[in-house]
Design a protein around this motif. Structure first.
Motif, short mmCIF file in Angstrom:
data_model
loop_
_atom_site.label_atom_id
_atom_site.label_comp_id
_atom_site.label_asym_id
_atom_site.label_seq_id
_atom_site.Cartn_x
_atom_site.Cartn_y
_atom_site.Cartn_z
N ASP A 28 0.81 -1.23 0.00
CA ASP A 28 0.00 0.00 0.00
C ASP A 28 0.84 1.27 0.00
N GLY A 29 1.89 1.28 -0.77
CA GLY A 29 2.68 2.49 -0.94
C GLY A 29 3.73 2.73 0.12
N PHE A 30 3.81 1.91 1.14
CA PHE A 30 4.87 2.05 2.14
C PHE A 30 5.39 0.66 2.47
N SER A 31 6.44 0.61 3.24
CA SER A 31 7.10 -0.66 3.54
C SER A 31 7.03 -0.94 5.03
N HIS A 32 7.14 -2.23 5.32
CA HIS A 32 7.13 -2.72 6.70
C HIS A 32 8.49 -3.36 6.97
N VAL A 33 9.26 -2.84 7.94
CA VAL A 33 10.62 -3.27 8.22
C VAL A 33 10.64 -4.09 9.51
N GLU A 34 11.30 -5.24 9.45
CA GLU A 34 11.42 -6.12 10.61
C GLU A 34 12.89 -6.48 10.84
N VAL A 35 13.26 -6.59 12.11
CA VAL A 35 14.62 -6.95 12.51
C VAL A 35 14.56 -8.29 13.24
N ASP A 36 15.36 -9.26 12.79
CA ASP A 36 15.41 -10.59 13.40
C ASP A 36 16.86 -10.93 13.73
N PHE A 37 17.03 -11.60 14.88
CA PHE A 37 18.34 -12.08 15.29
C PHE A 37 18.40 -13.59 15.12
#
Length: 584
Positions: free
Chosen positions: A34-43
């Motif tokens: 939807d025009g933007f991004s979703h950022v996730e951080v995983d270890f």
């Protein structure tokens, strides 16, 4: 010319997912919707207990870098209304509002980012390298001599790869590298970056031990070594691990003995975000040529052991210079030397078995431990090679003799240093000045600088013939102080003359009864009551000092001499009765 790359970053896939960063610590992934991004951080290590909340990306980040403390993001320029933006996001901070961002001008675009301990860096299209602190302070800006290709950070080290010139007609890229110490702000390494013929740089990073490493499109991994004043050693080749299968290796990281890659099926050269990629573990190996000895694996292990030992020695020297000696590092160095010697003993046995005695002798000279050389002699004797055993015995005797000479030289040097430190030298006698007390005359025009250095005379003959009061505890380099001086506190002294007051147990204060005649302009009276002439080459004259005591006759006393004894536990105060005439 090769365009700029971000290590651990992938291109946008058909499912609109991509890796912004992927290393041995964890990964940062982005998913568009939807025009933007979703950022996730995983270890990778879920036992860390640290969970970073997801973030909504309104800027369209295409590159990132991460370590155990935080992450840095950047996006390219998309017109005048959407300039390039740099965003820092810590994983765990003591304050809530700890993120910061930088918006670049329209003519400047971020090409690569890197992060380390307490700093973050960004290389731009204007060939600027901008360095920021962990809190967002712009600490330094420097110009690069060419377009940037890649950045990589590890603790206090920053690696920069740039174009040195246009590519050659054969298609070879002309690249240069810089290694910067961000804590000391100095350049540690620099030079031309080697690549395979016709290859491009695909990964730049550091090993777990902090060694700068590169990986090119031909599947060759190289590690920087300090030998030969800096060189690159190939430690892995993907062509030897493919074994005929059509796969590609996507580099993630390495340690001293292993290489970690993601195996991608051709024609893919990058992993997908979902399902999560699985790391493939491969052993490091130096490309050796098959020799007539038939011990290629042993030679390969020997070369890798020498490389690790050299890197460990370099770090140990740097730690020693910085004053950070560690016993664990010394034990690890000893273990490495033992492993290298063990490999050499196997090579010696293989050379003796193949009747290569000259090679066995040469390998024996590479042994670093004395016990290893003794073991080589036992191996040679067991194989019934007396001539070789005799030569090895001579080498052992020469090494033992050399070690004894070095130990004796070091011990002699230590004795010289100890004797020098214990020998009497020029002493500094501070003159404590306080408020004028009762019975103490004024001392105008006194200069502590003029009486700063006092040479202790060597008058052993007078000491031998003079009466010595061994019960006195007065300090040999400071006169006994009177009760008036005892009441003087350190706060009343001048800042440049603050010294602890030491009081003797006998005698009055000779400083309080100095006559005005002794303070004549022709000289300065020092702390011992000696008249120091204005002529520096004149012989010092001892002035008389009178002690006035109630109920007793007036008598003159002279402090004859002071000497500090070399073995230093006895303090001597010399007293002598003098006649009424001054002693010259």
């Amino acid at each position: 010319m090769q365009s700029a790359i971000q290590p651990g970053c992938t291109q946008l896939s058909s499912c609109k997912r991509r890796f912004l960063a992927y290393n041995m610590l964890g990964s940062i992934s982005s998913c568009e919707s939807d025009g933007f991004s979703h950022v996730e951080v995983d270890f990778h290590d879920t036992s860390r207990g640290l969970r970073v909340p997801s973030m909504t990306d309104y800027f369209g980040f295409t590159m990132a870098a991460m370590n155990d403390k935080g992450s840095i993001f950047a996006n390219p320029q998309k017109g005048e209304k959407n300039p390039s933006t740099l965003l820092y996001r810590p994983f765990n901070s003591w304050t809530n509002n700890s993120e910061w961002s930088m918006r670049f001008p329209v003519e400047e675009e971020v090409k690569a980012v890197a992060i380390g301990n307490g700093w973050a860096a960004a290389a731009t299209s204007l060939r600027f390298l901008r360095v920021y602190s962990e809190a967002g302070l712009q600490t330094f800006v420097l110009s690069l001599s060419g377009p940037v290709v890649a950045l990589a950070g590890h603790e206090h080290q920053l690696a920069v790869v740039i174009h040195a010139s246009n590519p050659l007609a054969s298609g070879d890229q002309m690249l240069e590298f810089l290694a910067l110490d961000m804590r000391k702000k100095r350049q540690t390494q620099a030079g031309r970056l080697p690549l395979s013929p016709g290859a491009t740089l695909t990964w730049l990073g550091f090993s777990e031990a902090g060694c700068l490493s590169t990986y090119d499109s031909e599947g060759v991994l190289r590690v920087y070594s300090s030998e030969f004043n800096g060189c690159w050693v190939p430690l892995f080749r993907a062509s030897e691990e493919r074994k005929g299968t059509d796969v590609n290796f996507w580099m993630v990281g390495l340690n001293s003995t292993q290489v970690f890659c993601v195996v991608c099926k051709a024609p893919s050269v990058e992993p997908q975000v979902l399902p999560k990629p699985v790391l493939g573990i491969f052993s490091t190996s130096v490309p050796v040529i098959h020799s007539d000895l038939g011990a290629d694996d042993l030679e390969n292990a020997y070369l890798r052991g020498i490389l690790q030992l050299t890197q460990a020695h370099t770090k140990a020297v740097e730690a020693a210079v910085a004053g950070c000696d560690d016993e664990d590092e010394e034990e690890s160095l000893l273990k490495m030397e033992v492993e290298v010697d063990r490999c050499l003993l196997r090579l010696i046995a293989a050379a003796c078995k193949g009747d290569k005695l000259a090679k066995a002798l040469e390998l024996s000279t590479q042994l670093s431990l004395q016990k290893s050389l003794e073991g080589a002699i036992k191996v040679v004797n067991a194989m019934r090679l007396p001539s070789l055993a005799e030569r090895l015995s001579l080498i052992l005797e020469e090494r033992i003799t050399r070690e004894r000479l070095e130990a004796g030289a070091n011990r002699h040097k230590g004795d010289l240093v100890s004797s020098y430190m214990a020998s009497p030298v020029t002493t500094h006698a501070p003159f404590p000045r306080g408020p004028k007390t009762q019975g103490q005359q004024s001392q105008p025009n006194y200069s502590p600088v003029a009486d700063a250095h006092i040479q202790v005379p060597d008058r052993a003959a007078e000491l031998a013939s003079s009466p010595v009061d061994i019960n006195s505890t007065a300090h040999p380099f400071k006169p006994a102080l009177s009760k008036a001086h005892k009441r003087v506190t350190a706060d009343a002294m001048e800042p440049d003359l603050k010294v602890p007051l030491e009081v003797g147990n006998t005698g009055d204060d000779p400083l309080t009864n100095l006559s005005k005649k002794s303070m004549a302009p022709s000289g300065v009276v020092n702390a011992y009551g000696k008249l120091k002439p204005s002529n520096p080459f004149a012989k010092p004259v001892i002035a008389p000092m009178r002690h006035d005591t109630e109920g007793s006759e007036k008598s003159d006393s002279i402090l004859l001499s002071l000497k500090k004894i070399q073995h230093g536990a006895i303090d001597v105060q010399v007293q002598r009765k003098a006649s009424s005439t001054p002693v010259k």
